[in-house]
Design an enzyme around this catalytic site. Structure first.
Site, short mmCIF file in Angstrom:
data_model
loop_
_atom_site.label_atom_id
_atom_site.label_comp_id
_atom_site.label_asym_id
_atom_site.label_seq_id
_atom_site.Cartn_x
_atom_site.Cartn_y
_atom_site.Cartn_z
N PHE A 112 0.69 -1.33 0.30
CA PHE A 112 0.15 0.35 0.37
C PHE A 112 1.08 1.29 -0.18
O PHE A 112 0.36 2.26 -0.35
CB PHE A 112 -0.70 -0.34 0.77
CG PHE A 112 -0.61 0.46 2.28
CD1 PHE A 112 0.36 -0.14 2.98
CD2 PHE A 112 -0.71 2.38 2.56
CE1 PHE A 112 0.40 1.18 4.38
CE2 PHE A 112 -0.13 2.54 3.63
CZ PHE A 112 0.33 2.04 4.86
N LYS A 113 2.41 1.41 0.36
CA LYS A 113 3.01 1.99 0.77
C LYS A 113 3.33 3.29 -1.08
O LYS A 113 3.07 4.09 -1.04
CB LYS A 113 4.74 2.44 1.00
CG LYS A 113 4.49 1.30 2.15
CD LYS A 113 5.50 1.31 3.61
CE LYS A 113 5.20 1.31 4.35
NZ LYS A 113 4.61 0.30 4.86
N ASP A 114 2.54 2.60 -2.30
CA ASP A 114 3.11 3.65 -3.11
C ASP A 114 1.41 3.80 -3.49
O ASP A 114 1.55 4.60 -4.44
CB ASP A 114 2.75 1.79 -4.22
CG ASP A 114 3.73 0.66 -4.81
OD1 ASP A 114 4.99 1.41 -4.65
OD2 ASP A 114 3.30 -0.11 -5.09
N MET A 117 3.61 7.18 -2.37
CA MET A 117 5.03 7.21 -2.57
C MET A 117 4.53 7.54 -3.73
O MET A 117 5.34 8.31 -4.74
CB MET A 117 6.03 6.23 -2.53
CG MET A 117 7.05 6.42 -2.19
SD MET A 117 7.22 7.26 -0.54
CE MET A 117 7.92 5.47 0.42
#
Ligand SMILES: *Cc1c(COP(=O)(O)O)cnc(C)c1O
Length: 468
Positions: A112-114, A117
């Site tokens: 989920f960091k995408d 980011m």
């Protein structure tokens, strides 16, 4: 919109001023001076929007120093079907009894960091170009965050990434994900040591203020406000998919580590999104579960921080948590500073007064924890009953969601990674290999681009200096 610190420094700053920053100068975290309220009419209008249009509307409330046309362009280049794999960007998958998974992990690095980011990469490039400036991002990673940062910054003008990882200690898949990037602005430094050595080097380099200034060293850690506000969008997107009208309450269950993801849910709720409960799930590293059960926040020592099969939640302290505490305390910056600067730094913990802790319920938070055995059981159960394969972090969220579920309303469990990233545990649970997205078949065999360095800050400084 202006931004203030959680530690009583009342200086107001604009979004673009804090975009490239980490902590506020007084050591606090940045928060908007107030949360814009979204009324019923606006919610109704937003219901029909595409993800990118919705992101533009939400972000516009927090960003007033980038011209609307430019922001719209940045957002529509970021949230595309091509990058996130579906038109919905964060589609829902129904399980049973009102429980749905909201997929946040279909971006380039499958976590989920995408979601945040990818936006940060485009915002950084835009702002650096506007200033005629450059930034060298220095970070340490044991897996997820580093690869999300590299995939967000690859090929971006004005940005270089120097990412330290422990040599030979990442999984072959994670290694392949990062080291196969051939972009010239991405530098993988494999440190002959463990993750802590990598972190110590980043600290040592950042503490050399002369070097930091000269080489324009920055970071992209999870306390960055732009990352957090990008995450607010998918709470709205999930809500609209799960409901037909805007008076239906929904709850969200969130696998949590540094409190970044669920803090975005808190912000969405403060804006008026009808979220009834925010269900916080931890693994065996249960700092946050302990707080939400008892009102005591007790930071763990490294010896008490366990390596688990949901490693992205293995934290000893939750770096975004101070933001919620500031709101909980009625935005009393002096009290927040005394809790986090005096109590936590001196004694490693604080305990809220009963009248302070009593307010937690008004903010909708409940919590629970999940163990390795729970993860295996949840992964197996979900596979057998629904034919859906989930990763270990999502399993923590789903286990705790079931404990707090109210059959009368939808519960969205945030899916934070795909199972292929945690193959060993999937094999243990299901006796088979995880599914792998077609685009990632055979990535372990691609040529790798990385440099081995000794566990020494000077060696890293020399490398950075040679490549700037
Ligand atoms: C980072 C991460 C988490 C924890 O999110 P926080 O914002 O730190 O609470 C959970 N699951 C996965 C897969 C992650 O990468």
């Amino acid at each position: 919109m202006k931004y203030i610190s959680t530690r009583a420094d009342k200086t107001e700053r604009g979004f673009s001023e804090i975009l490239l920053e980490g902590l506020a100068p007084d050591g606090g975290l940045y928060l908007p001076s107030h949360y814009p309220r979204v009324d019923a009419q606006t919610l109704q209008r937003w219901r029909g929007l595409s993800y990118a249009e919705l992101a533009f509307e939400v972000l516009s409330l927090y960003i007033d120093d980038i011209p609307a046309g430019d922001l719209r362009d940045i957002v529509s280049r970021t949230y595309t079907e091509q990058v996130f794999g579906s038109r919905e960007i964060t589609p829902l998958k129904p399980l049973d009894g009102g429980i749905r998974l909201q997929a946040l992990s279909n971006g380039p690095t499958l976590a989920f960091k995408d979601m945040a980011m990818q936006l940060l990469g485009n915002l950084f490039e835009y702002e650096l170009k506007r200033r005629g400036d450059q930034l060298n991002i220095l970070g340490a990673t044991s897996g997820d965050t580093g690869s999300a940062a590299e995939y967000a910054m690859r090929g971006k003008q004005g940005v270089r990434v120097f990412m330290l990882s422990p040599h030979g200690r990442m999984s072959p898949f994670q290694q392949a994900q990062m080291f196969s990037l051939q972009d010239e602005n991405i530098h993988n430094l494999a440190v002959e040591g463990v993750f802590d050595d990598c972190q110590d080097i980043v600290k040592a380099v950042s503490n050399d203020l002369e070097f930091k200034r000269r080489y324009k060293i920055g970071t992209v850690n999870s306390i960055n406000w732009a990352r957090l506000v990008a995450q607010v969008v998918y709470y709205f997107a999930g809500y609209f998919q799960a409901t037909r009208c805007n008076d239906e309450p929904v709850s969200f269950a969130v696998p949590s580590g540094n409190f970044g993801n669920i803090c975005a849910g808190h912000v969405a709720r403060m804006m008026g999104l009808p979220i009834r409960r925010l269900v916080l799930a931890t693994n065996e590293n249960d700092v946050l579960d302990e707080f939400f059960r008892t009102g005591t926040y007790r930071v763990r020592k490294s010896a008490e921080t366990y390596e688990t099969s949901s490693p992205s939640m293995d934290i000893s302290k939750a770096s975004n948590f101070e933001r919620f505490v500031f709101d909980l305390l009625g935005r009393d910056g002096d009290r927040t500073r005394s809790l986090f600067k005096q109590e936590v730094e001196l004694h490693g913990s604080f305990q809220l007064a009963p009248h302070e802790f009593a307010k937690v319920a008004e903010y909708g938070f409940v919590s629970g924890r999940s163990t390795h055995a729970d993860r295996l059981a949840t992964i197996r159960d979900t596979w057998e009953r629904h034919g859906v394969m989930i990763d270990t972090h999502t399993a923590d969220g789903l286990k705790v969601a079931r404990e707090h579920r109210d059959a009368s309303e939808p519960m969205l469990v945030l899916e934070t990674a795909l199972p292929v990233k945690f193959a060993a545990t999937i094999r243990e649970a299901l006796g088979r290999d995880p599914e792998r997205p077609a685009a990632l078949e055979g990535i372990e065999a691609l040529p790798k681009r990385f440099t081995v360095v000794p566990p020494d800050a000077q060696a890293v400084k020399d490398y950075v200096a040679r490549h700037c």
